[in-house]
Design a protein around this motif. Structure first.
Motif, short mmCIF file in Angstrom:
data_model
loop_
_atom_site.label_atom_id
_atom_site.label_comp_id
_atom_site.label_asym_id
_atom_site.label_seq_id
_atom_site.Cartn_x
_atom_site.Cartn_y
_atom_site.Cartn_z
N CYS A 1 10.01 -38.89 49.34
CA CYS A 1 9.96 -40.06 50.22
C CYS A 1 9.32 -41.22 49.47
O CYS A 1 8.53 -41.03 48.55
N GLY A 2 9.71 -42.41 49.87
CA GLY A 2 9.22 -43.61 49.20
C GLY A 2 7.93 -44.10 49.85
O GLY A 2 7.23 -43.35 50.53
N THR A 3 7.66 -45.38 49.67
CA THR A 3 6.37 -45.91 50.15
C THR A 3 6.55 -46.91 51.29
O THR A 3 5.59 -47.57 51.67
N THR A 4 7.77 -47.01 51.83
CA THR A 4 7.98 -47.93 52.95
C THR A 4 7.59 -47.24 54.26
O THR A 4 8.14 -46.18 54.59
N PRO A 5 6.63 -47.79 55.01
CA PRO A 5 6.23 -47.15 56.26
C PRO A 5 7.36 -47.16 57.30
O PRO A 5 8.24 -48.03 57.26
N ASP A 6 7.32 -46.22 58.23
CA ASP A 6 8.34 -46.13 59.28
C ASP A 6 8.01 -47.10 60.43
O ASP A 6 7.11 -47.92 60.31
N ASN A 7 8.73 -46.99 61.54
CA ASN A 7 8.52 -47.92 62.66
C ASN A 7 7.17 -47.73 63.34
O ASN A 7 6.75 -48.58 64.13
N ASP A 8 6.49 -46.61 63.08
CA ASP A 8 5.11 -46.42 63.56
C ASP A 8 4.10 -46.83 62.50
O ASP A 8 2.91 -46.51 62.62
N GLN A 9 4.59 -47.47 61.44
CA GLN A 9 3.74 -47.88 60.31
C GLN A 9 3.09 -46.69 59.62
O GLN A 9 1.96 -46.74 59.16
N LYS A 10 3.83 -45.59 59.58
CA LYS A 10 3.28 -44.38 58.95
C LYS A 10 4.18 -43.91 57.82
O LYS A 10 5.40 -44.17 57.81
N LEU A 11 3.60 -43.13 56.95
CA LEU A 11 4.31 -42.37 55.92
C LEU A 11 4.10 -40.89 56.22
O LEU A 11 3.15 -40.54 56.91
N PRO A 12 4.94 -40.01 55.68
CA PRO A 12 4.72 -38.59 55.95
C PRO A 12 3.33 -38.14 55.55
O PRO A 12 2.72 -37.32 56.22
N GLY A 13 2.79 -38.71 54.47
CA GLY A 13 1.46 -38.32 54.02
C GLY A 13 0.39 -38.57 55.07
O GLY A 13 -0.58 -37.82 55.18
N ASP A 14 0.59 -39.62 55.90
CA ASP A 14 -0.38 -39.91 56.96
C ASP A 14 -0.38 -38.80 58.00
O ASP A 14 -1.38 -38.51 58.64
N LEU A 15 0.79 -38.19 58.17
CA LEU A 15 0.93 -37.22 59.26
C LEU A 15 0.56 -35.82 58.82
O LEU A 15 0.06 -35.04 59.58
N TRP A 16 0.86 -35.49 57.59
CA TRP A 16 0.71 -34.10 57.17
C TRP A 16 -0.29 -33.94 56.04
O TRP A 16 -0.33 -32.91 55.40
N SER A 17 -1.06 -34.98 55.78
CA SER A 17 -1.99 -34.98 54.66
C SER A 17 -1.41 -34.30 53.42
O SER A 17 -2.01 -33.42 52.83
N ALA A 18 -0.21 -34.69 53.10
CA ALA A 18 0.43 -34.15 51.90
C ALA A 18 0.99 -35.31 51.07
O ALA A 18 2.19 -35.45 50.92
N PRO A 19 0.10 -36.14 50.57
CA PRO A 19 0.59 -37.37 49.91
C PRO A 19 1.08 -37.10 48.49
O PRO A 19 0.64 -37.72 47.54
N HIS A 20 2.00 -36.17 48.37
CA HIS A 20 2.51 -35.82 47.05
C HIS A 20 3.87 -36.44 46.80
O HIS A 20 4.56 -36.10 45.85
N GLY A 21 4.29 -37.34 47.70
CA GLY A 21 5.57 -38.00 47.49
C GLY A 21 6.75 -37.19 47.95
O GLY A 21 7.88 -37.59 47.82
N GLY A 22 6.50 -36.02 48.52
CA GLY A 22 7.59 -35.19 49.02
C GLY A 22 7.54 -35.10 50.53
O GLY A 22 6.68 -35.71 51.18
N LEU A 23 8.47 -34.35 51.11
CA LEU A 23 8.53 -34.21 52.56
C LEU A 23 7.94 -32.89 53.02
O LEU A 23 7.39 -32.79 54.11
N GLN A 24 8.12 -31.87 52.20
CA GLN A 24 7.69 -30.54 52.62
C GLN A 24 7.07 -29.84 51.43
O GLN A 24 7.77 -29.58 50.44
N GLN A 25 5.78 -29.57 51.55
CA GLN A 25 5.11 -28.89 50.47
C GLN A 25 5.77 -27.53 50.26
O GLN A 25 6.06 -26.84 51.22
N ASP A 26 6.05 -27.17 49.03
CA ASP A 26 6.70 -25.90 48.69
C ASP A 26 8.14 -25.80 49.21
O ASP A 26 8.73 -24.72 49.15
N GLY A 27 8.69 -26.91 49.73
CA GLY A 27 10.10 -26.88 50.14
C GLY A 27 11.00 -27.03 48.92
O GLY A 27 10.54 -27.46 47.86
N PRO A 28 12.27 -26.67 49.03
CA PRO A 28 13.20 -26.86 47.90
C PRO A 28 13.30 -28.34 47.52
O PRO A 28 13.14 -29.21 48.38
N GLN A 29 13.58 -28.60 46.25
CA GLN A 29 13.70 -29.99 45.80
C GLN A 29 14.88 -30.70 46.46
O GLN A 29 14.80 -31.88 46.78
N THR A 30 15.98 -29.96 46.59
CA THR A 30 17.17 -30.55 47.22
C THR A 30 17.77 -29.53 48.19
O THR A 30 17.50 -28.33 48.07
#
Ligand code: PCA
Length: 207
Positions: A90-119
């Motif tokens: 995921c990129g760095t543009t916040p969503d309509n709630d002004q959030k990034l996934p890292g804000d929600l899941w404390s996983a600011p590693h630039g991905g969507l799912q820790q340990d999830g498949p790359q694609t």
């Protein structure tokens, strides 16, 4: 064999885009699938947020006869993209709630799912879908392409999470479109989805 159940989603306006044609296409396509083709279909207009992207498909519950068709606006494109692949990114543009996934899941590693498949790839036959859209008579659609990059924003996120649950999912990015073009695309898309599931009923996932 059970009838497929189409779940068709579009998005609300986001960022500087005051109108999002994806919601219109989702609405018309579901209505046409029901009325013209006697298919089970529902549509949803989703807020452009990472938590909806993460939770939407989980909340639907697992069903191997669901076919998920997500539609979103790609404002800088001029073609229709049938996206084959979602990325764990995921990129760095916040969503309509002004959030990034890292804000929600404390996983600011630039991905969507820790340990999830790359694609993750769809198992739907995009070549046939493309052909059906192109062959639909009497209307001229924008060029249809099969692409491999759904971006790094909320569209990629919902596709990634849906594909974790159900490989019978597809993401379609559409260019900016006027209401008449939205209706035309919906006619072609409803026909294409109906034809596709007649020739290839949904397969269950073996993940
Ligand atoms: N397009 C954005 C998010 C919502 C939409 O319609 C995207 O491409 O990620």
């Amino acid at each position: 064999m059970k009838k497929p159940h189409f779940i068709i989603t579009g998005f609300e306006p986001f960022l500087q885009h005051e109108r999002n044609p994806s919601a219109e296409v989702a609405h018309h396509t579901a209505a046409l699938l029901q009325q013209r083709y006697d298919q089970k279909a529902e549509h949803h207009t989703l807020p452009v947020t990472y938590d909806i992207a993460r939770d939407f498909t989980t909340k639907l519950g697992a069903s191997s006869d669901h076919i998920l068709v997500h539609i979103g606006l790609a404002a800088s494109r001029t073609h229709i993209s049938l996206e084959r692949r979602a990325h764990n990114a995921c990129g760095t543009t916040p969503d309509n709630d002004q959030k990034l996934p890292g804000d929600l899941w404390s996983a600011p590693h630039g991905g969507l799912q820790q340990d999830g498949p790359q694609t993750s790839d769809t198992q739907l036959d995009l070549e046939s879908l493309k052909q059906e859209l192109e062959d639909y008579p009497h209307i001229t659609l924008p060029e249809v392409r099969i692409t491999h990059d759904a971006g790094t924003y909320v569209c990629n996120a919902i596709y990634y999470h849906s594909l974790q649950h159900n490989k019978n999912s597809v993401f379609i990015h559409i260019p900016p479109m006027e209401p008449k073009q939205c209706m035309e695309l919906s006619q072609a898309l409803a026909h294409a989805l109906h034809t596709l599931t007649l020739s290839q009923p949904p397969q269950s996932d073996h993940q």
